[in-house]
Design a protein around this motif. Structure first.
Motif, PDB file in Angstrom:
ATOM      1  N   SER A  13      59.855  15.988  38.850  1.00  0.00           N
ATOM      2  CA  SER A  13      59.366  14.625  39.025  1.00  0.00           C
ATOM      3  C   SER A  13      57.845  14.569  38.968  1.00  0.00           C
ATOM      4  CB  SER A  13      59.846  14.063  40.362  1.00  0.00           C
ATOM      5  OG  SER A  13      59.179  12.852  40.656  1.00  0.00           O
ATOM      6  N   TYR A  14      57.325  13.813  38.024  1.00  0.00           N
ATOM      7  CA  TYR A  14      55.872  13.682  37.919  1.00  0.00           C
ATOM      8  C   TYR A  14      55.283  12.942  39.117  1.00  0.00           C
ATOM      9  CZ  TYR A  14      56.485   8.860  36.249  1.00  0.00           C
ATOM     10  OH  TYR A  14      56.808   7.534  36.133  1.00  0.00           O
ATOM     11  N   LYS A  15      56.074  12.127  39.790  1.00  0.00           N
ATOM     12  CA  LYS A  15      55.589  11.389  40.956  1.00  0.00           C
ATOM     13  C   LYS A  15      55.367  12.319  42.150  1.00  0.00           C
ATOM     14  CE  LYS A  15      55.573   7.020  39.655  1.00  0.00           C
ATOM     15  NZ  LYS A  15      54.351   6.236  39.615  1.00  0.00           N
ATOM     16  N   ASP A  16      56.252  13.317  42.296  1.00  0.00           N
ATOM     17  CA  ASP A  16      56.172  14.222  43.442  1.00  0.00           C
ATOM     18  C   ASP A  16      55.625  15.595  43.088  1.00  0.00           C
ATOM     19  OD1 ASP A  16      57.451  12.238  44.985  1.00  0.00           O
ATOM     20  OD2 ASP A  16      59.409  12.954  44.316  1.00  0.00           O
ATOM     21  N   GLY A  17      55.691  15.970  41.815  1.00  0.00           N
ATOM     22  CA  GLY A  17      55.304  17.311  41.401  1.00  0.00           C
ATOM     23  C   GLY A  17      53.847  17.410  41.011  1.00  0.00           C
ATOM     24  N   LYS A  18      53.405  18.641  40.844  1.00  0.00           N
ATOM     25  CA  LYS A  18      52.034  18.923  40.440  1.00  0.00           C
ATOM     26  C   LYS A  18      52.056  19.981  39.338  1.00  0.00           C
ATOM     27  CE  LYS A  18      48.807  17.732  42.511  1.00  0.00           C
ATOM     28  NZ  LYS A  18      47.869  17.514  43.506  1.00  0.00           N
ATOM     29  N   ILE A  19      51.002  20.024  38.569  1.00  0.00           N
ATOM     30  CA  ILE A  19      50.874  20.985  37.480  1.00  0.00           C
ATOM     31  C   ILE A  19      50.413  22.329  38.042  1.00  0.00           C
ATOM     32  CG2 ILE A  19      49.599  21.533  35.365  1.00  0.00           C
ATOM     33  CD1 ILE A  19      49.497  18.473  34.842  1.00  0.00           C
ATOM     34  N   THR A  20      51.041  23.411  37.563  1.00  0.00           N
ATOM     35  CA  THR A  20      50.650  24.761  37.984  1.00  0.00           C
ATOM     36  C   THR A  20      50.004  25.560  36.850  1.00  0.00           C
ATOM     37  OG1 THR A  20      52.839  25.629  37.468  1.00  0.00           O
ATOM     38  CG2 THR A  20      52.462  24.891  39.733  1.00  0.00           C
ATOM     39  N   GLU A  21      50.208  25.100  35.612  1.00  0.00           N
ATOM     40  CA  GLU A  21      49.609  25.794  34.467  1.00  0.00           C
ATOM     41  C   GLU A  21      49.572  24.829  33.300  1.00  0.00           C
ATOM     42  OE1 GLU A  21      49.892  30.219  32.563  1.00  0.00           O
ATOM     43  OE2 GLU A  21      51.804  29.143  32.729  1.00  0.00           O
ATOM     44  N   ILE A  22      48.528  24.956  32.467  1.00  0.00           N
ATOM     45  CA  ILE A  22      48.394  24.101  31.293  1.00  0.00           C
ATOM     46  C   ILE A  22      47.878  24.922  30.123  1.00  0.00           C
ATOM     47  CG2 ILE A  22      46.049  23.359  31.896  1.00  0.00           C
ATOM     48  CD1 ILE A  22      46.960  20.540  30.812  1.00  0.00           C
ATOM     49  N   ALA A  23      48.381  24.589  28.932  1.00  0.00           N
ATOM     50  CA  ALA A  23      47.873  25.177  27.695  1.00  0.00           C
ATOM     51  C   ALA A  23      47.745  24.049  26.682  1.00  0.00           C
ATOM     52  CB  ALA A  23      48.818  26.251  27.169  1.00  0.00           C
ATOM     53  N   ALA A  24      46.615  23.997  26.000  1.00  0.00           N
ATOM     54  CA  ALA A  24      46.348  22.961  25.002  1.00  0.00           C
ATOM     55  C   ALA A  24      45.753  23.616  23.763  1.00  0.00           C
ATOM     56  CB  ALA A  24      45.394  21.917  25.562  1.00  0.00           C
ATOM     57  N   TYR A  25      46.346  23.315  22.607  1.00  0.00           N
ATOM     58  CA  TYR A  25      45.887  23.867  21.330  1.00  0.00           C
ATOM     59  C   TYR A  25      45.558  22.714  20.390  1.00  0.00           C
ATOM     60  CZ  TYR A  25      47.462  28.290  23.125  1.00  0.00           C
ATOM     61  OH  TYR A  25      47.613  29.408  23.916  1.00  0.00           O
ATOM     62  N   ARG A  26      44.276  22.566  20.098  1.00  0.00           N
ATOM     63  CA  ARG A  26      43.819  21.514  19.176  1.00  0.00           C
ATOM     64  C   ARG A  26      44.098  21.990  17.754  1.00  0.00           C
ATOM     65  NH1 ARG A  26      39.888  17.172  20.046  1.00  0.00           N
ATOM     66  NH2 ARG A  26      39.015  16.557  18.044  1.00  0.00           N
ATOM     67  N   HIS A  27      44.714  21.115  16.961  1.00  0.00           N
ATOM     68  CA  HIS A  27      45.211  21.489  15.631  1.00  0.00           C
ATOM     69  C   HIS A  27      44.752  20.451  14.620  1.00  0.00           C
ATOM     70  CE1 HIS A  27      48.172  22.673  12.580  1.00  0.00           C
ATOM     71  NE2 HIS A  27      48.459  23.720  13.335  1.00  0.00           N
ATOM     72  N   GLU A  97      49.769  11.273  35.529  1.00  0.00           N
ATOM     73  CA  GLU A  97      49.827  11.141  36.991  1.00  0.00           C
ATOM     74  C   GLU A  97      48.697  11.919  37.659  1.00  0.00           C
ATOM     75  OE1 GLU A  97      51.179   9.617  40.595  1.00  0.00           O
ATOM     76  OE2 GLU A  97      51.778   9.033  38.571  1.00  0.00           O
ATOM     77  N   GLU A  98      48.395  13.107  37.163  1.00  0.00           N
ATOM     78  CA  GLU A  98      47.282  13.887  37.727  1.00  0.00           C
ATOM     79  C   GLU A  98      45.967  13.123  37.562  1.00  0.00           C
ATOM     80  OE1 GLU A  98      47.245  16.566  39.558  1.00  0.00           O
ATOM     81  OE2 GLU A  98      48.956  17.814  39.036  1.00  0.00           O
ATOM     82  N   PHE A  99      45.751  12.509  36.388  1.00  0.00           N
ATOM     83  CA  PHE A  99      44.540  11.724  36.178  1.00  0.00           C
ATOM     84  C   PHE A  99      44.542  10.469  37.053  1.00  0.00           C
ATOM     85  CE2 PHE A  99      43.846  14.169  32.239  1.00  0.00           C
ATOM     86  CZ  PHE A  99      42.485  14.416  32.376  1.00  0.00           C
ATOM     87  N   LYS A 100      45.705   9.843  37.213  1.00  0.00           N
ATOM     88  CA  LYS A 100      45.810   8.652  38.057  1.00  0.00           C
ATOM     89  C   LYS A 100      45.391   8.974  39.489  1.00  0.00           C
ATOM     90  CE  LYS A 100      49.224   5.200  39.475  1.00  0.00           C
ATOM     91  NZ  LYS A 100      50.648   4.838  39.415  1.00  0.00           N
ATOM     92  N   ARG A 101      45.786  10.151  39.973  1.00  0.00           N
ATOM     93  CA  ARG A 101      45.393  10.574  41.332  1.00  0.00           C
ATOM     94  C   ARG A 101      43.885  10.737  41.458  1.00  0.00           C
ATOM     95  NH1 ARG A 101      50.106  14.888  40.973  1.00  0.00           N
ATOM     96  NH2 ARG A 101      51.828  13.604  41.729  1.00  0.00           N
ATOM     97  N   LEU A 102      43.220  10.949  40.313  1.00  0.00           N
ATOM     98  CA  LEU A 102      41.754  11.073  40.304  1.00  0.00           C
ATOM     99  C   LEU A 102      41.067   9.734  40.057  1.00  0.00           C
ATOM    100  CD1 LEU A 102      41.386  14.322  38.136  1.00  0.00           C
ATOM    101  CD2 LEU A 102      41.317  14.131  40.634  1.00  0.00           C
ATOM    102  N   GLY A 103      41.875   8.673  39.865  1.00  0.00           N
ATOM    103  CA  GLY A 103      41.307   7.355  39.611  1.00  0.00           C
ATOM    104  C   GLY A 103      40.963   7.115  38.159  1.00  0.00           C
ATOM    105  N   TYR A 104      41.550   7.884  37.265  1.00  0.00           N
ATOM    106  CA  TYR A 104      41.244   7.795  35.839  1.00  0.00           C
ATOM    107  C   TYR A 104      42.517   7.462  35.073  1.00  0.00           C
ATOM    108  CZ  TYR A 104      39.617   9.333  31.198  1.00  0.00           C
ATOM    109  OH  TYR A 104      39.296   9.402  29.869  1.00  0.00           O
ATOM    110  N   GLU A 105      42.410   6.553  34.110  1.00  0.00           N
ATOM    111  CA  GLU A 105      43.553   6.228  33.253  1.00  0.00           C
ATOM    112  C   GLU A 105      43.474   7.085  31.990  1.00  0.00           C
ATOM    113  OE1 GLU A 105      45.857   2.371  31.404  1.00  0.00           O
ATOM    114  OE2 GLU A 105      43.711   2.221  31.786  1.00  0.00           O
ATOM    115  N   TYR A 106      44.453   7.944  31.805  1.00  0.00           N
ATOM    116  CA  TYR A 106      44.503   8.856  30.660  1.00  0.00           C
ATOM    117  C   TYR A 106      45.499   8.296  29.651  1.00  0.00           C
ATOM    118  CZ  TYR A 106      45.122  13.188  28.012  1.00  0.00           C
ATOM    119  OH  TYR A 106      45.182  14.134  27.010  1.00  0.00           O
ATOM    120  N   LYS A 107      45.010   7.975  28.452  1.00  0.00           N
ATOM    121  CA  LYS A 107      45.884   7.426  27.409  1.00  0.00           C
ATOM    122  C   LYS A 107      45.618   8.144  26.088  1.00  0.00           C
ATOM    123  CE  LYS A 107      47.064   2.824  28.829  1.00  0.00           C
ATOM    124  NZ  LYS A 107      47.321   1.489  28.331  1.00  0.00           N
ATOM    125  N   ARG A 108      46.704   8.577  25.473  1.00  0.00           N
ATOM    126  CA  ARG A 108      46.658   9.171  24.142  1.00  0.00           C
ATOM    127  C   ARG A 108      47.908   8.725  23.397  1.00  0.00           C
ATOM    128  NH1 ARG A 108      42.348  10.084  25.999  1.00  0.00           N
ATOM    129  NH2 ARG A 108      41.189  12.027  26.073  1.00  0.00           N
TER     130      ARG A 108
END
Length: 179
Positions: A13-27, A97-108
């Protein structure tokens, strides 16, 4: 431009859960041109079953950066790109949701390799990342880890792009839009 992303989390659940690892590859549509990977301190307990699945333990993330410490890098690497993931709604909603918790709206803009796989690679019994990659002989070095799953998604995405650009092996014309 695309950014292929995978995350690991403390639960479903994105509402209750948190991120523990992230990987991003720009292509750029041809190859990976930038990348970012990091463990993330979720600032909460990682359940045992998640540690069993991912191998990510509370001890591993104790000294990892918190999400707010990597947020700027994530904004930078995804700026001007389409956010691509296997089952994109999962990864995208957690990050939003992580960005929302920081007060930022993340849209892509988003693109889902599950949907693209069904369109360009029909006939598979399952479109889960592990199964579709196994069927297509795409190796996953580190299953249920962000980098391993994201790199496998990059290879899958490149295969889909190739099919889109060159048409199908039976001579069907290429699709006018990727999705």
């Amino acid at each position: 431009m695309y950014t292929i992303i995978d995350i690991e989390t403390t639960g479903q659940s994105y509402k209750d859960g948190k991120i523990t690892e992230i990987a991003a590859y720009r292509h750029n549509g041809i190859e990976v041109v930038d990348s970012f990977t990091s463990l993330i301190n979720p600032e909460c307990h990682i359940p045992y079953f998640i540690t069993e699945l991912t191998g990510i333990s509370n001890e591993m993330v104790a000294s990892a950066p918190r999400f707010y410490e990597v947020a700027k890098r994530l904004v930078e690497i995804t700026a001007g790109t389409i956010f691509v993931a296997h089952n994109v709604s999962f990864d995208y909603k957690f990050i939003q949701e992580e960005f929302k918790r920081l007060g930022y709206e993340y849209k892509r803009k988003t693109m889902c390799t599950v949907k693209l796989s069904r369109k360009y690679l029909p006939g598979h019994p399952s479109y889960s990342l592990g199964r579709i990659c196994d069927d297509l002989n795409i190796g996953i070095d580190g299953r249920h880890r962000a980098s391993g799953d994201a790199l496998a998604t990059v290879k899958l995405f490149e295969l889909i792009l190739h099919k889109h650009i060159n048409g199908t092996p039976n001579g069907d014309a290429r699709q006018p839009k990727l999705f």
